[in-house]
Design a protein around this motif. Structure first.
Motif, PDB file in Angstrom:
ATOM      1  N   LEU A 218      26.778  -0.187   4.630  1.00 37.12           N
ATOM      2  CA  LEU A 218      27.526  -1.442   4.550  1.00 37.12           C
ATOM      3  C   LEU A 218      26.673  -2.580   4.015  1.00 37.12           C
ATOM      4  CD1 LEU A 218      30.107  -3.101   5.259  1.00 37.12           C
ATOM      5  CD2 LEU A 218      29.068  -3.489   7.503  1.00 37.12           C
ATOM      6  N   ALA A 219      25.406  -2.669   4.473  1.00 39.71           N
ATOM      7  CA  ALA A 219      24.548  -3.763   4.018  1.00 39.71           C
ATOM      8  C   ALA A 219      24.363  -3.723   2.512  1.00 39.71           C
ATOM      9  CB  ALA A 219      23.183  -3.668   4.726  1.00 39.71           C
ATOM     10  N   THR A 220      24.201  -2.539   1.961  1.00 37.57           N
ATOM     11  CA  THR A 220      24.040  -2.389   0.511  1.00 37.57           C
ATOM     12  C   THR A 220      25.333  -2.713  -0.215  1.00 37.57           C
ATOM     13  OG1 THR A 220      22.324  -0.713   0.808  1.00 37.57           O
ATOM     14  CG2 THR A 220      23.468  -0.737  -1.317  1.00 37.57           C
ATOM     15  N   ALA A 221      26.458  -2.261   0.332  1.00 34.54           N
ATOM     16  CA  ALA A 221      27.758  -2.535  -0.284  1.00 34.54           C
ATOM     17  C   ALA A 221      28.014  -4.031  -0.370  1.00 34.54           C
ATOM     18  CB  ALA A 221      28.865  -1.855   0.508  1.00 34.54           C
ATOM     19  N   LEU A 222      27.586  -4.788   0.643  1.00 36.85           N
ATOM     20  CA  LEU A 222      27.817  -6.223   0.653  1.00 36.85           C
ATOM     21  C   LEU A 222      26.781  -6.988  -0.166  1.00 36.85           C
ATOM     22  CD1 LEU A 222      28.695  -6.702   4.441  1.00 36.85           C
ATOM     23  CD2 LEU A 222      30.296  -6.611   2.514  1.00 36.85           C
ATOM     24  N   ALA A 223      25.542  -6.529  -0.123  1.00 34.29           N
ATOM     25  CA  ALA A 223      24.461  -7.270  -0.790  1.00 34.29           C
ATOM     26  C   ALA A 223      24.409  -6.997  -2.290  1.00 34.29           C
ATOM     27  CB  ALA A 223      23.115  -6.919  -0.154  1.00 34.29           C
ATOM     28  N   ARG A 224      24.724  -5.751  -2.679  1.00 30.09           N
ATOM     29  CA  ARG A 224      24.563  -5.381  -4.089  1.00 30.09           C
ATOM     30  C   ARG A 224      25.821  -4.795  -4.722  1.00 30.09           C
ATOM     31  NH1 ARG A 224      20.011  -1.384  -4.453  1.00 30.09           N
ATOM     32  NH2 ARG A 224      19.980  -1.191  -2.193  1.00 30.09           N
ATOM     33  N   GLY A 225      26.835  -4.517  -3.917  1.00 36.21           N
ATOM     34  CA  GLY A 225      28.048  -3.894  -4.428  1.00 36.21           C
ATOM     35  C   GLY A 225      27.927  -2.382  -4.412  1.00 36.21           C
ATOM     36  N   VAL A 226      29.042  -1.694  -4.523  1.00 38.59           N
ATOM     37  CA  VAL A 226      29.049  -0.240  -4.397  1.00 38.59           C
ATOM     38  C   VAL A 226      29.005   0.473  -5.744  1.00 38.59           C
ATOM     39  CG1 VAL A 226      30.331  -0.358  -2.231  1.00 38.59           C
ATOM     40  CG2 VAL A 226      31.580  -0.082  -4.372  1.00 38.59           C
ATOM     41  N   ARG A 227      29.002  -0.258  -6.840  1.00 33.13           N
ATOM     42  CA  ARG A 227      28.967   0.385  -8.162  1.00 33.13           C
ATOM     43  C   ARG A 227      27.660   1.126  -8.341  1.00 33.13           C
ATOM     44  NH1 ARG A 227      32.033  -4.175  -9.426  1.00 33.13           N
ATOM     45  NH2 ARG A 227      33.960  -3.695 -10.527  1.00 33.13           N
TER      46      ARG A 227
END
Length: 227
Positions: A218-227
């Motif tokens: 989740l932290a990565t999805a919010l900080a950098r996006g899931v692309r």
């Protein structure tokens, strides 16, 4: 406001990028982040295996490393549960002010960048977050604020199969549960979870089974996006 960041064992050893992303989110929300260098494991693996003496020794180190005057934030529901609920029981002390990352950000009205616009995201609730901490809506709200379209899983209340030592003691059942979870996320672009244990298990199974489903913290999805 100042916060203390707890990396957790899996975060330190396997997902340091997710820990760095958690720090970036906290700083972007306006918090000063301290990282106590003396921090170690919270004692959860030993505690769950019944080794109370070993868990107590780790708990004492945790208590020496973190201040009671400043909130403790970690990007792991299971470790937040251990540190907030069971560690004080082991030590016979007052509870620490411990937060899971998404609950903390949501409670303080943190804004997140619009990095996931047009993407379909499925969110997996870890058992500790869902059943112990009762944190279910905050991560979903944050993902929606980031622009993601949430795709519901068929059975969001089901465990992914990790369960700590359960995955070692019951590997066949554990892998079948992971397969079910991954299959339920095929309609999404990515499967997001807030617990490193679930992330480790699901990523490993997806790679081994050659599943098309990507799994992201989740932290990565919010900080950098899931692309």
């Amino acid at each position: 406001m100042r916060v203390q960041l707890f990396a957790t064992c899996l975060g330190d050893l396997f997902f340091p990028d997710a820990v760095a992303d958690a720090e970036a989110l906290l700083r972007a929300a306006g918090f000063e982040v301290a990282f106590p260098r003396g921090q170690v494991c919270c004692g959860q693996p030993a505690f769950n295996s019944g080794h109370r003496g070993a868990a107590r020794r780790l708990a004492r180190t945790f208590a020496r490393s973190f201040s009671r005057e400043v909130p403790i934030v970690c990007a792991s529901g299971s470790c937040a549960t251990m540190a907030s609920r069971y560690l004080p029981e082991l030590l016979g002390c007052d509870p620490f002010d411990v937060w899971e990352l998404s609950a903390f950000l949501d409670a303080h009205g943190a804004e997140v960048a619009h990095r996931n616009g047009g993407l379909r995201v499925a969110y997996h609730d870890s058992c500790h977050m869902l059943r112990e901490l009762r944190v279910s809506d905050p991560p979903r709200r944050l993902l929606e604020r980031s622009g993601a379209e949430l795709v519901p899983l068929p059975r969001p209340d089901l465990c992914c199969g990790f369960g700590g030592t359960f995955s070692v003691r019951q590997p066949e059942v554990s892998l079948a549960m992971a397969d079910d979870k991954l299959a339920g996320a095929r309609a999404a672009d990515v499967l997001v979870t807030a617990d490193p244990g679930c992330l480790l298990h699901l990523q490993g199974r997806a790679e081994k089974a050659r599943s098309p489903v990507r799994v992201v913290h989740l932290a990565t999805a919010l900080a950098r996006g899931v692309r």
